[in-house]
Design a protein around this motif. Structure first.
Motif, PDB file in Angstrom:
ATOM      1  N   ALA A 218       0.908  -1.226   0.026  1.00 39.96           N
ATOM      2  CA  ALA A 218       0.098   0.016   0.007  1.00 39.96           C
ATOM      3  C   ALA A 218       0.877   1.164  -0.092  1.00 39.96           C
ATOM      4  O   ALA A 218       0.441   2.188  -0.614  1.00 39.96           O
ATOM      5  CB  ALA A 218      -0.965  -0.258   1.293  1.00 39.96           C
ATOM      6  N   LEU A 219       1.969   1.316   0.769  1.00 36.63           N
ATOM      7  CA  LEU A 219       2.823   2.338   0.748  1.00 36.63           C
ATOM      8  C   LEU A 219       3.757   2.521  -0.666  1.00 36.63           C
ATOM      9  O   LEU A 219       3.564   3.782  -1.115  1.00 36.63           O
ATOM     10  CB  LEU A 219       3.853   2.350   2.039  1.00 36.63           C
ATOM     11  N   SER A 220       4.043   1.749  -1.256  1.00 42.80           N
ATOM     12  CA  SER A 220       4.368   1.435  -2.382  1.00 42.80           C
ATOM     13  C   SER A 220       3.805   2.287  -3.376  1.00 42.80           C
ATOM     14  O   SER A 220       3.991   2.749  -4.298  1.00 42.80           O
ATOM     15  CB  SER A 220       4.926   0.158  -2.805  1.00 42.80           C
ATOM     16  N   GLU A 221       2.381   1.792  -3.476  1.00 41.79           N
ATOM     17  CA  GLU A 221       1.538   2.092  -4.442  1.00 41.79           C
ATOM     18  C   GLU A 221       0.955   3.621  -4.118  1.00 41.79           C
ATOM     19  O   GLU A 221       1.004   4.431  -5.219  1.00 41.79           O
ATOM     20  CB  GLU A 221       0.275   1.465  -4.283  1.00 41.79           C
ATOM     21  N   LEU A 222       0.949   3.900  -3.065  1.00 40.60           N
ATOM     22  CA  LEU A 222       0.765   5.487  -2.488  1.00 40.60           C
ATOM     23  C   LEU A 222       2.062   6.223  -3.165  1.00 40.60           C
ATOM     24  O   LEU A 222       2.136   7.423  -3.626  1.00 40.60           O
ATOM     25  CB  LEU A 222       0.501   5.696  -0.965  1.00 40.60           C
ATOM     26  N   ALA A 223       3.488   5.865  -2.831  1.00 43.33           N
ATOM     27  CA  ALA A 223       4.574   6.550  -3.222  1.00 43.33           C
ATOM     28  C   ALA A 223       4.400   6.730  -4.872  1.00 43.33           C
ATOM     29  O   ALA A 223       4.992   7.760  -5.273  1.00 43.33           O
ATOM     30  CB  ALA A 223       5.741   6.038  -2.792  1.00 43.33           C
TER      31      ALA A 223
END
Length: 67
Positions: free
Chosen positions: A11-16
């Motif tokens: 999720a953090l990777s997609e947000l970034a």
């Protein structure tokens, strides 16, 4: 208080990734705007230079061959 699970790495990777893509779009837009403004300013400077040269020729300060 309710326990909140930390966001997953995915999720953090997609947000970034989304944030970087949005920044890239904004940066490209700014780049295009700046480029357009610089070209416009260059054109205005060329016009001004030609007008000053014409005025100098009319005033007899400069001959037409030095253009």
């Amino acid at each position: 208080m309710a326990d909140l699970d930390p966001p997953s790495g995915l999720a953090l990777s997609e947000l970034a990734e989304d944030l970087l893509q949005e920044l890239q779009v904004h940066f490209q837009g700014l780049t295009e705007t700046i480029t357009f403004k610089m070209e416009e300013m260059g054109s205005r400077i060329d016009d001004l230079q030609n007008n000053v040269t014409d005025l100098m020729v009319e005033a007899g300060i400069q001959n037409t061959k030095s253009k």
